[in-house]
Design a protein around this motif. Structure first.
Motif, short mmCIF file in Angstrom:
data_model
loop_
_atom_site.label_atom_id
_atom_site.label_comp_id
_atom_site.label_asym_id
_atom_site.label_seq_id
_atom_site.Cartn_x
_atom_site.Cartn_y
_atom_site.Cartn_z
N VAL A 1 0.84 -1.21 0.00
CA VAL A 1 0.00 0.00 0.00
C VAL A 1 0.87 1.25 0.00
O VAL A 1 0.61 2.22 -0.73
CB VAL A 1 -0.96 -0.01 1.21
CG1 VAL A 1 -1.69 1.34 1.31
CG2 VAL A 1 -1.96 -1.15 1.11
N TYR B 1 2.34 1.71 -3.36
CA TYR B 1 1.31 2.18 -4.31
C TYR B 1 1.08 3.68 -4.16
O TYR B 1 1.00 4.40 -5.17
CB TYR B 1 0.02 1.41 -4.07
CG TYR B 1 -1.12 1.84 -4.97
CD1 TYR B 1 -1.24 1.32 -6.26
CD2 TYR B 1 -2.06 2.77 -4.54
CE1 TYR B 1 -2.28 1.71 -7.10
CE2 TYR B 1 -3.09 3.18 -5.38
CZ TYR B 1 -3.20 2.65 -6.65
OH TYR B 1 -4.21 3.05 -7.47
N ALA C 1 5.12 -2.48 -5.41
CA ALA C 1 3.77 -2.78 -4.93
C ALA C 1 3.28 -4.11 -5.49
O ALA C 1 2.70 -4.93 -4.77
CB ALA C 1 2.82 -1.65 -5.32
N PHE D 1 2.20 -7.31 -3.16
CA PHE D 1 0.84 -7.87 -3.18
C PHE D 1 0.82 -9.29 -3.75
O PHE D 1 0.03 -10.12 -3.31
CB PHE D 1 -0.08 -6.96 -4.00
CG PHE D 1 -0.30 -5.61 -3.39
CD1 PHE D 1 -0.66 -5.48 -2.06
CD2 PHE D 1 -0.14 -4.45 -4.14
CE1 PHE D 1 -0.86 -4.23 -1.48
CE2 PHE D 1 -0.35 -3.20 -3.58
CZ PHE D 1 -0.71 -3.08 -2.24
N ASP E 1 -9.01 -7.29 -0.19
CA ASP E 1 -8.28 -6.01 -0.29
C ASP E 1 -6.94 -6.18 -0.98
O ASP E 1 -6.49 -5.29 -1.71
CB ASP E 1 -8.08 -5.41 1.11
CG ASP E 1 -9.39 -5.02 1.77
OD1 ASP E 1 -10.37 -4.77 1.03
OD2 ASP E 1 -9.46 -4.97 3.01
N TYR F 1 -5.86 -4.07 -4.44
CA TYR F 1 -4.65 -3.26 -4.59
C TYR F 1 -3.67 -3.89 -5.59
O TYR F 1 -2.97 -3.17 -6.32
CB TYR F 1 -3.96 -3.08 -3.23
CG TYR F 1 -4.42 -1.86 -2.49
CD1 TYR F 1 -3.93 -0.60 -2.81
CD2 TYR F 1 -5.35 -1.96 -1.45
CE1 TYR F 1 -4.34 0.53 -2.12
CE2 TYR F 1 -5.76 -0.85 -0.76
CZ TYR F 1 -5.26 0.40 -1.09
OH TYR F 1 -5.68 1.52 -0.42
N TYR F 2 -3.66 -5.21 -5.64
CA TYR F 2 -2.80 -5.91 -6.59
C TYR F 2 -3.21 -5.57 -8.02
O TYR F 2 -2.38 -5.23 -8.87
CB TYR F 2 -2.91 -7.42 -6.32
CG TYR F 2 -1.95 -8.30 -7.09
CD1 TYR F 2 -0.83 -7.78 -7.76
CD2 TYR F 2 -2.15 -9.68 -7.14
CE1 TYR F 2 0.04 -8.60 -8.45
CE2 TYR F 2 -1.28 -10.51 -7.83
CZ TYR F 2 -0.19 -9.98 -8.48
OH TYR F 2 0.69 -10.79 -9.17
N LYS G 1 -5.00 -2.93 -9.02
CA LYS G 1 -4.76 -1.50 -9.29
C LYS G 1 -3.29 -1.23 -9.58
O LYS G 1 -2.95 -0.43 -10.46
CB LYS G 1 -5.23 -0.67 -8.08
CG LYS G 1 -6.74 -0.63 -7.91
CD LYS G 1 -7.15 -0.15 -6.53
CE LYS G 1 -6.70 1.27 -6.25
NZ LYS G 1 -7.18 1.75 -4.93
N SER G 2 -2.40 -1.91 -8.85
CA SER G 2 -0.96 -1.72 -9.06
C SER G 2 -0.53 -2.25 -10.43
O SER G 2 0.27 -1.61 -11.13
CB SER G 2 -0.17 -2.44 -7.96
OG SER G 2 -0.50 -1.94 -6.68
N ASN H 1 -16.06 -1.49 -1.84
CA ASN H 1 -14.93 -2.08 -2.55
C ASN H 1 -15.37 -2.76 -3.84
O ASN H 1 -14.60 -2.81 -4.82
CB ASN H 1 -14.23 -3.09 -1.64
CG ASN H 1 -13.40 -2.44 -0.56
OD1 ASN H 1 -13.03 -1.27 -0.67
ND2 ASN H 1 -13.12 -3.17 0.50
#
Length: 349
Positions: free
Chosen positions: A21, A24, A32, A36, A57, A61-62, A64-65, A177
């Motif tokens: 996080v 990121y 990142a 992740f 979560d 984030y994985y 999005k990265s 989410n």
């Protein structure tokens, strides 16, 4: 901006998630992704499932990265696709040129084979060798295609689909989410050139957000802006204008709410939002100009198509009339010739 140091020996998924996080936020997307990826592997192994609730979560984030990393490596929307096409075309041209040069160059000092020599049957063992070389070449191509399939966008799509399942199972608690996951999936589709799917996912995510946030939500304003971009890319000009207008309205409502609050800390955000307004207004103006330009071109095209048809029809009608007149003239001429050839019918002097 300093990169985040990632300990390769760290096997604590919670710590890895925290480092991911942070990376990121600092836009160190490569670190990142690594954090992740490892955290998701550890959690899946720990719980014996790749759709355990604790992975939601991490997957979000994985994904999005991976999306941001792909954008960073490929450039802005559209450039990546065109670049790949151009590179493939250039590669094919280079391979063809190299193949032509190799055929014209002597091999190991020997001159190129003539057509007569090519017609000769191959010696024993040569056929088997060529088959083996052909087979190994095909296997190599298949291996390369398999590697090409594993792109950042495809991995992002897969992990976000898993995140979508997890957040859907959470029910009301997972709606926020889930909406974000759908919107990121839409962005991935947009980057991949699948505009219809992008619009569907973003619209679905936007509808969920509208049930969660008010009419002064900056989050909704951002989603409307992204949706407007998807519509414009897909050639849906009216829908794009409507989405950009909605984004503008939500931002204006947010500015009004911040001004009513009268907090000193709001001044920076108000200034930031005011800086975004001109960009949205420019998008709206561009879409309206594009709509007018398209309408003018269509009108001009219709006029151009109509004019030749009218003239051609008139010309055909006129030509027909001339032919009829010519027919009458010919008949009259034949009658006159008949009278001259028959002196008995001539009037006596």
């Amino acid at each position: 901006m300093a990169d985040v140091a990632l300990d390769p020996q760290n096997s604590n998924p919670k710590e890895l998630f925290g480092q991911g996080v942070r990376a990121y936020v600092l836009q160190d997307f490569d670190t990142a992704v690594k954090a992740f990826s490892k955290a998701s592997e550890l959690l899946a192994a720990e719980h014996g499932s790749d759709v355990h609730d604790s992975l939601g979560d991490v997957y979000l984030y994985y994904g999005k990265s991976l999306l941001e990393l792909s954008r960073k490596e490929s450039g802005p929307l559209g450039d990546g696709v065109l670049k790949n096409v151009e590179e493939e075309s250039e590669t094919e041209d280079v391979e063809e040129n190299e193949a032509g040069e190799e055929e014209s160059k002597p091999v190991n000092g020997e001159t190129p084979k003539t057509e007569e020599e090519d017609d000769k049957p191959p010696a024993e063992g040569e056929t088997d060798q060529k088959v083996e070389e052909s087979g190994s070449s095909e296997e190599k191509k298949e291996g390369e295609e398999t590697e090409d399939e594993l792109t950042d966008l495809q991995v992002a799509w897969e992990v976000l689909e898993l995140a979508k399942r997890i957040f859907t199972n959470r029910g009301t608690e997972g709606k926020k989410n889930l909406a974000e996951t759908l919107i990121v999936l839409g962005e991935i589709s947009l980057e991949s050139g699948n505009f219809t799917s992008a619009i569907e996912d973003m619209t679905q995510g936007l509808e969920i957000q509208k049930t969660l946030f008010g009419n002064d939500s900056r989050t909704i304003a951002e989603t409307c802006y992204k949706l407007g971009g998807a519509y414009s890319t897909n050639g849906q000009i009216d829908e794009a204008i409507a989405s950009f207008n909605s984004s503008y309205e939500y931002l204006q409502n947010k500015i009004t709410s911040l001004k009513k609050d009268e907090k000193e800390s709001n001044s920076e955000e108000i200034e930031e939002l005011n800086g975004l307004i001109p960009e949205i207004q420019e998008k709206i103006a561009d879409m309206k100009n594009l709509k007018t330009e398209i309408a003018n071109k269509m009108t001009s095209s219709v006029e151009d198509e109509t004019a030749p048809k009218t003239n051609g029809s008139a010309g055909a009608s006129s030509s027909k009339q001339v032919n009829d007149i010519s027919h009458l003239v010919k008949r009259k001429r034949k009658e006159d010739e008949a009278k001259e050839e028959n002196p008995a019918k001539r009037p006596s002097p």
